[in-house]
Design an enzyme around this catalytic site. Structure first.
Site, PDB file in Angstrom:
ATOM      1  N   GLY A  29       0.543   0.571  -2.379  1.00  0.00           N
ATOM      2  CA  GLY A  29       0.567   0.898  -0.437  1.00  0.00           C
ATOM      3  C   GLY A  29      -0.948   2.084  -0.803  1.00  0.00           C
ATOM      4  N   ASN A  30      -0.378   2.759   0.557  1.00  0.00           N
ATOM      5  CA  ASN A  30      -1.428   3.496   0.827  1.00  0.00           C
ATOM      6  C   ASN A  30      -0.798   4.820   2.017  1.00  0.00           C
ATOM      7  OD1 ASN A  30      -2.679   3.035   3.367  1.00  0.00           O
ATOM      8  ND2 ASN A  30      -3.446   0.729   2.272  1.00  0.00           N
ATOM      9  N   ARG A  31      -1.955   5.157   2.291  1.00  0.00           N
ATOM     10  CA  ARG A  31      -1.068   6.854   3.171  1.00  0.00           C
ATOM     11  C   ARG A  31      -1.048   6.673   5.013  1.00  0.00           C
ATOM     12  NH1 ARG A  31       1.168  10.357  -0.221  1.00  0.00           N
ATOM     13  NH2 ARG A  31      -0.078  10.913  -1.596  1.00  0.00           N
ATOM     14  N   SER A  32      -1.071   5.451   4.661  1.00  0.00           N
ATOM     15  CA  SER A  32      -1.691   5.258   6.335  1.00  0.00           C
ATOM     16  C   SER A  32      -0.661   5.264   7.329  1.00  0.00           C
ATOM     17  CB  SER A  32      -2.621   3.953   7.025  1.00  0.00           C
ATOM     18  OG  SER A  32      -2.483   3.273   8.692  1.00  0.00           O
ATOM     19  N   ALA A  95      -5.127  -0.374   7.602  1.00  0.00           N
ATOM     20  CA  ALA A  95      -5.553   0.535   5.982  1.00  0.00           C
ATOM     21  C   ALA A  95      -5.879  -1.203   5.358  1.00  0.00           C
ATOM     22  CB  ALA A  95      -5.553   1.593   5.637  1.00  0.00           C
TER      23      ALA A  95
END
Ligand code: C5P
Length: 225
Positions: A29-32, A95
């Site tokens: 995942g990512n931090r959006s 994102a």
């Protein structure tokens, strides 16, 4: 502008990260945070648009008056976006993970002292902004993408607008120290067919209102093809 300048217009907004499963318990995942996309969906509703928000996994409440479709993965986001068409306006603030895991394990990968760690093979996710921007009967009238850049923000954003085929790019400087990713404020440069607009540092809700107003103005004064 009139009271509801986007009355009768349909809008699609993507927001948040995507989670790409590795096995039943793990993901990439990512931090959006989804904050900017949720604020844009809310701002478009205030101007009278009918809004579908396709959201990756975030901890935000549904904005009032918005049709929210919640998804996990990039492939699910693509499917939900296609199902929301046709629309007049598309704003891609999500994102989306650039890659997903090829051959997701149906079982939890086990850690074993006598075995090497697993190797993940990644494959590209669909580029939803590029798909929406491609010419065709269902292309929205206005497609807006985002560009999070750390260097040469304007030059890279202008190039991205051409590469993706979208109409506008909202470019953010996310270099270290700006606190844009996950933070409350955002500084944007808007790249349109007419040139570059440099906006001041604004709370994300104010930036969303400004973008929605700009979109409304674009529909009041349509560009001649
Ligand atoms: O260069 P990059 O692909 O990160 O461009 C970011 C823009 O493209 C954002 O508007 C983002 O929402 C969109 N995007 C997308 N699908 C992807 C990757 C990016 O819609 N798979």
């Amino acid at each position: 502008l009139g009271w509801e300048p986007l009355a009768g217009r349909r809008a699609l907004v993507t927001a948040g990260p995507t989670h790409e499963p590795v096995d039943p318990v793990r993901y990439l995942g990512n931090r959006s945070s989804g904050l900017q996309g949720y604020a844009i969906a809310a701002a478009l509703v205030v101007l009278g648009a009918r809004v579908t928000l396709v959201s990756g996994p975030v901890s935000l409440a549904d904005p009032a008056g918005v049709n929210v479709v919640r998804v996990e993965t990039g492939l699910e986001m693509e499917r939900a976006v296609r199902a929301a068409l046709p629309v007049d306006i598309a704003v891609c603030a999500a994102a989306v993970a650039d890659w997903r895991v090829d051959g997701i394990s149906g079982r939890k990968l086990k850690k074993r002292a006598d075995m090497a760690p697993p190797v993940l093979t990644l494959v590209p996710n669909p580029d939803i902004l590029a798909i929406l921007s491609a010419p065709g009967p269902e292309r929205p009238t206005l497609v807006v993408g985002f560009a999070a850049e750390t260097d040469d923000v304007e030059v890279n954003a202008v190039a991205k607008r051409t590469r993706k085929g979208c109409d506008w790019i909202v470019a953010n400087d996310v270099s270290a120290g700006t606190n844009v990713m996950g933070g409350p404020d955002n500084r944007a440069v808007l790249i349109t067919e007419d040139g570059i607009e440099r906006w001041p540092l604004l709370p994300k809700a104010d930036l969303a209102r400004r973008l929605a107003q700009r979109i409304a103005a674009r529909f009041e004064a349509p560009v001649m093809a």
